[in-house]
Design a protein around this motif. Structure first.
Motif, PDB file in Angstrom:
ATOM      1  N   VAL A 174      50.227  11.225 -30.383  1.00 59.28           N
ATOM      2  CA  VAL A 174      51.369  10.472 -29.873  1.00 59.28           C
ATOM      3  C   VAL A 174      52.179  11.431 -29.005  1.00 59.28           C
ATOM      4  N   ARG A 175      52.295  11.103 -27.734  1.00 60.85           N
ATOM      5  CA  ARG A 175      53.002  11.969 -26.789  1.00 60.85           C
ATOM      6  C   ARG A 175      54.509  11.760 -26.870  1.00 60.85           C
TER       7      ARG A 175
ATOM      8  N   THR B 146      60.728   0.766 -30.140  1.00 61.84           N
ATOM      9  CA  THR B 146      59.759  -0.329 -30.130  1.00 61.84           C
ATOM     10  C   THR B 146      58.420   0.051 -29.533  1.00 61.84           C
ATOM     11  N   GLY B 147      58.210   1.307 -29.211  1.00 66.55           N
ATOM     12  CA  GLY B 147      56.946   1.668 -28.582  1.00 66.55           C
ATOM     13  C   GLY B 147      56.654   3.149 -28.616  1.00 66.55           C
ATOM     14  N   PHE B 148      55.545   3.501 -28.006  1.00 67.23           N
ATOM     15  CA  PHE B 148      55.116   4.899 -27.946  1.00 67.23           C
ATOM     16  C   PHE B 148      54.109   5.056 -26.829  1.00 67.23           C
ATOM     17  N   THR B 149      53.866   6.305 -26.463  1.00 63.35           N
ATOM     18  CA  THR B 149      52.796   6.656 -25.544  1.00 63.35           C
ATOM     19  C   THR B 149      51.781   7.480 -26.320  1.00 63.35           C
ATOM     20  N   GLY B 150      50.546   7.026 -26.312  1.00 63.58           N
ATOM     21  CA  GLY B 150      49.471   7.715 -27.022  1.00 63.58           C
ATOM     22  C   GLY B 150      48.451   8.296 -26.063  1.00 63.58           C
ATOM     23  N   ASN B 151      47.843   9.397 -26.445  1.00 64.06           N
ATOM     24  CA  ASN B 151      46.767  10.028 -25.686  1.00 64.06           C
ATOM     25  C   ASN B 151      45.513  10.062 -26.541  1.00 64.06           C
TER      26      ASN B 151
ATOM     27  N   PRO C  10      46.854  -0.521 -35.919  1.00 61.73           N
ATOM     28  CA  PRO C  10      47.885  -1.447 -36.376  1.00 61.73           C
ATOM     29  C   PRO C  10      48.882  -1.818 -35.277  1.00 61.73           C
ATOM     30  N   PHE C  11      48.704  -1.282 -34.082  1.00 64.69           N
ATOM     31  CA  PHE C  11      49.609  -1.518 -32.970  1.00 64.69           C
ATOM     32  C   PHE C  11      48.872  -2.240 -31.849  1.00 64.69           C
ATOM     33  N   GLU C  12      49.632  -2.691 -30.863  1.00 67.61           N
ATOM     34  CA  GLU C  12      49.042  -3.338 -29.692  1.00 67.61           C
ATOM     35  C   GLU C  12      49.137  -2.403 -28.499  1.00 67.61           C
ATOM     36  N   VAL C  13      48.051  -2.288 -27.753  1.00 67.40           N
ATOM     37  CA  VAL C  13      48.030  -1.495 -26.529  1.00 67.40           C
ATOM     38  C   VAL C  13      48.548  -2.379 -25.400  1.00 67.40           C
ATOM     39  N   ASN C  14      49.641  -1.943 -24.743  1.00 70.73           N
ATOM     40  CA  ASN C  14      50.259  -2.746 -23.690  1.00 70.73           C
ATOM     41  C   ASN C  14      49.829  -2.335 -22.290  1.00 70.73           C
TER      42      ASN C  14
ATOM     43  N   ASN D 198      50.375   2.913 -23.486  1.00 69.32           N
ATOM     44  CA  ASN D 198      51.624   2.582 -24.148  1.00 69.32           C
ATOM     45  C   ASN D 198      51.297   1.547 -25.211  1.00 69.32           C
ATOM     46  N   GLY D 199      51.950   1.667 -26.344  1.00 71.75           N
ATOM     47  CA  GLY D 199      51.700   0.734 -27.434  1.00 71.75           C
ATOM     48  C   GLY D 199      52.989   0.315 -28.108  1.00 71.75           C
ATOM     49  N   THR D 200      52.891  -0.718 -28.935  1.00 69.01           N
ATOM     50  CA  THR D 200      54.044  -1.180 -29.699  1.00 69.01           C
ATOM     51  C   THR D 200      54.223  -0.324 -30.934  1.00 69.01           C
ATOM     52  N   ASN D 201      55.435  -0.280 -31.429  1.00 68.80           N
ATOM     53  CA  ASN D 201      55.720   0.444 -32.660  1.00 68.80           C
ATOM     54  C   ASN D 201      56.829  -0.318 -33.373  1.00 68.80           C
ATOM     55  N   SER D 202      56.443  -1.157 -34.307  1.00 70.48           N
ATOM     56  CA  SER D 202      57.443  -1.930 -35.036  1.00 70.48           C
ATOM     57  C   SER D 202      57.341  -1.621 -36.524  1.00 70.48           C
ATOM     58  N   ASP D 203      58.449  -1.713 -37.198  1.00 69.20           N
ATOM     59  CA  ASP D 203      58.496  -1.516 -38.650  1.00 69.20           C
ATOM     60  C   ASP D 203      57.948  -0.171 -39.091  1.00 69.20           C
ATOM     61  N   ASN D 204      58.147   0.872 -38.272  1.00 63.68           N
ATOM     62  CA  ASN D 204      57.691   2.227 -38.608  1.00 63.68           C
ATOM     63  C   ASN D 204      56.224   2.276 -39.017  1.00 63.68           C
TER      64      ASN D 204
END
Length: 138
Positions: free
Chosen positions: A31-32, A37-42, A63-67, A104-110
């Motif tokens: 996770v970069r 509500t989101g994150f950037t992953g590599n 468990p997340f969605e790739v946007n 970029n992905g979603t990040n909800s509810d930790n």
């Protein structure tokens, strides 16, 4: 005589309708950056084998969605299952070399930001000895 990959020289260079070469590789996810509500992953893909990779396909559950994605193309997304293939410019990975894709992905509810059930060109990663995978032993 043509090679088994359909190319006269047996080089494995991809063409229309060809499957990716079998590979020996490693996949690393990080996770970069992260926000409410989101994150950037590599995702790094390293060729740990002795033969060049000519086209790759990465499958995983998350468990997340790739946007948004760069360095690859989403072939399918059903539920938590993703299938991503190489972009036109990063399908070739020489032995010992790596490529990186990001999204970029979603990040909800930790939620836990991990990739699960990872397969690289249909070879499970992290659950199979990669040396054994190269000899056809799974």
């Amino acid at each position: 005589m043509p090679g088994g990959d359909g190319n006269p020289d047996g080089s494995g260079n991809p063409g229309a309708g060809t499957d990716p070469d079998p590979i020996i590789g490693d996949v690393d996810f990080s996770v970069r950056s992260e926000w409410n509500t989101g994150f950037t992953g590599n995702v790094g893909i390293t060729n740990t084998g002795g033969k060049a990779i000519n086209g790759w396909k990465l499958e995983f559950t998350a468990p997340f969605e790739v946007n948004n994605i760069w360095g690859g193309k989403i072939l399918s997304h059903e539920g938590n299952q993703y299938t991503i293939e190489s972009a036109e410019w990063d399908g070739f990975i020489a032995p010992g070399a790596s490529i990186e894709l990001g999204f970029n992905g979603t990040n909800s509810d930790n939620m836990q930001l991990t990739l699960n059930n990872v397969e690289l060109n249909d070879v499970p990663i992290g659950t199979v000895d990669q040396t054994a995978a190269s000899s056809g032993i799974v």
